[in-house]
Design an enzyme around this catalytic site. Sequence first.
Site, PDB file in Angstrom:
ATOM      1  N   LYS A  16       0.844  -1.195   0.000  1.00 37.48           N
ATOM      2  CA  LYS A  16       0.000   0.000   0.000  1.00 37.48           C
ATOM      3  C   LYS A  16       0.878   1.243   0.000  1.00 37.48           C
ATOM      4  O   LYS A  16       2.001   1.207   0.502  1.00 37.48           O
ATOM      5  CB  LYS A  16      -0.866   0.016   1.275  1.00 37.48           C
ATOM      6  CG  LYS A  16      -1.961  -1.016   1.309  1.00 37.48           C
ATOM      7  CD  LYS A  16      -2.816  -0.858   2.555  1.00 37.48           C
ATOM      8  CE  LYS A  16      -3.942  -1.877   2.590  1.00 37.48           C
ATOM      9  NZ  LYS A  16      -4.888  -1.757   1.474  1.00 37.48           N
ATOM     10  N   ARG A  51      -9.799 -11.898   2.083  1.00 36.90           N
ATOM     11  CA  ARG A  51     -10.577 -13.040   1.573  1.00 36.90           C
ATOM     12  C   ARG A  51      -9.797 -14.339   1.719  1.00 36.90           C
ATOM     13  O   ARG A  51     -10.391 -15.404   1.871  1.00 36.90           O
ATOM     14  CB  ARG A  51     -10.995 -12.763   0.125  1.00 36.90           C
ATOM     15  CG  ARG A  51      -9.862 -12.628  -0.852  1.00 36.90           C
ATOM     16  CD  ARG A  51     -10.253 -11.892  -2.136  1.00 36.90           C
ATOM     17  NE  ARG A  51     -10.322 -10.438  -1.942  1.00 36.90           N
ATOM     18  CZ  ARG A  51     -10.658  -9.573  -2.890  1.00 36.90           C
ATOM     19  NH1 ARG A  51     -10.973  -9.989  -4.095  1.00 36.90           N
ATOM     20  NH2 ARG A  51     -10.694  -8.274  -2.644  1.00 36.90           N
TER      21      ARG A  51
END
Length: 497
Positions: free
Chosen positions: A275, A349
């Site tokens: 990020k 996920r």
Amino acid sequence: MPPRPIISFAKIATPRKGTVVVLSAEETGLGEAARACDPARVFDKAFKVADFTGKSGTSLELLTPEGGGLDRLVAIGTGKESSLDEHAWMRIGGAIFAALRKSSDVSVVLDLPGTAIGGAEAAGVAGGLLLRSYAFDKYRTRKGEGEERNGSKTARIAFLCANPSAAKKAYAEAEAVANGVILARDLVNEPANALGPVEFAAKAKELSSLGVDVSVLTEKEMKKLGMGALLGVAQGSPRPPRLIVMRWNGGVAGDRPIAFVGKGVTFDTGGNSMKPASGMEDMKGDMGGAAAVVGLMHALAARKAKANVVGIIGCVENSVDGNAQRPGDIVTSMSGQTIEVLNTDAEGRLVLCDALWYCNEEFSPRFMINLATLTGAIMVALGQHHAGLFANDDVLADRLFAAGQATQEKVWRMPLGPEYDKLIDSKNADMKNIGGRYGGAISAAQFLKRFVKDTPWAHLDIAGTAMGSPSSEINQSWGSGFGVRLLDRLVRDHYEG
Ligand code: BES
Ligand code: MN
Ligand code: ZN
């Protein structure tokens, strides 16, 4: 958290000292008991001078009012009496706390001209006040210097109401839930250097004092179970992962449980698909789903909910070192399905798919609801006032929507479908962990759906609501504790007794 307000309930009376808080409704004004606190009728003129009409979110304070020995007399606007629904009482409690100053002796006269304020309403007000009083001041060495200066407002607060014993009883439950919310807020606000997966497990273990059975799977045990997706995320961090299983058996022995599953990424750097630096500090809150599950288990156990409930949280740190997972790696999940990891920042996920599969296999639950700060895309879609709701079951979805309306922890249903499912088909494995530019929150949900079989399931994407959401009458903290009140309500309305 600053020292808590000390809350009690007593019969309606006319207090003669300290700070007195009364309610004033739009159009109908003060009730009789409230008026009695202002024998010189100072409010009559003051309301006019200040143009105070009792609108919700407004208040008016008199200092040392004439005619009595009071330090302060405060009127809290409630809005129209006809608009006083369940959540409005909590908001009033928040507004009361906001209007307090440093005072040790506070009485709140719960009285309105045309509305009976029963035990449930009084408990709602007190619960809202408790939630508003929360501040994350653990790391301040000079307490009370936070934005809200809550630390200097510690008070004994007596709620004077028609039925104090009913209020007291209702508040025991409201307080249990509020404490669950506060626990979740604390976990979200805690920085990642203090709260990794191992520390998270220790916090969850503390629930055993309430009668929750807590067990913890280590890396070795997860390896044995074949949780390659979760472990792939964890492998870039020196801090080992934990899968934490909490069980509350308040229902009929042997009844299938209901289950809640949380994403507990204690920090999300993005891994090799890193990020940008700006705003990355917010990723200490990437365990907001897990925090909500722990907070919920606290709430249910503390109020002795008559339900069998499983809470499972997958705790990992998504970090980056020489051993970290690379884009293009293919991992095998516990389900046996293989996953091509095209972006290591779509890690939530990967954690949840193994946690959901394990939950389903191990407990055959009546339903599974997972909570996760899963995608930035849900914030693009819904902003920060609704969580995204995805479900394979209309009954469960409708019940969640209704619980959201009642608690004002709102959810908005998003679509699922085969067209979206196709987006995560992979060239090299059974699926890939990203679905392309459009509909990012939906492709993430489709991914999870591949791991729940036919069990009724709902996924709440709380990226926009668990942290950094706009402050409210009952929350001024970065970590909101979103999900605890919502799911407590769902359980209470449909799965007890
Ligand atoms: N934890 C983030 C999602 C997130 C973003 C939560 C902002 C709260 C605030 C998640 O792991 C993530 O990085 N998702 C990616 C997915 C993408 C790589 C497909 C995202 O949303 O950008
Ligand atoms: Mn990520
Ligand atoms: Zn994440």
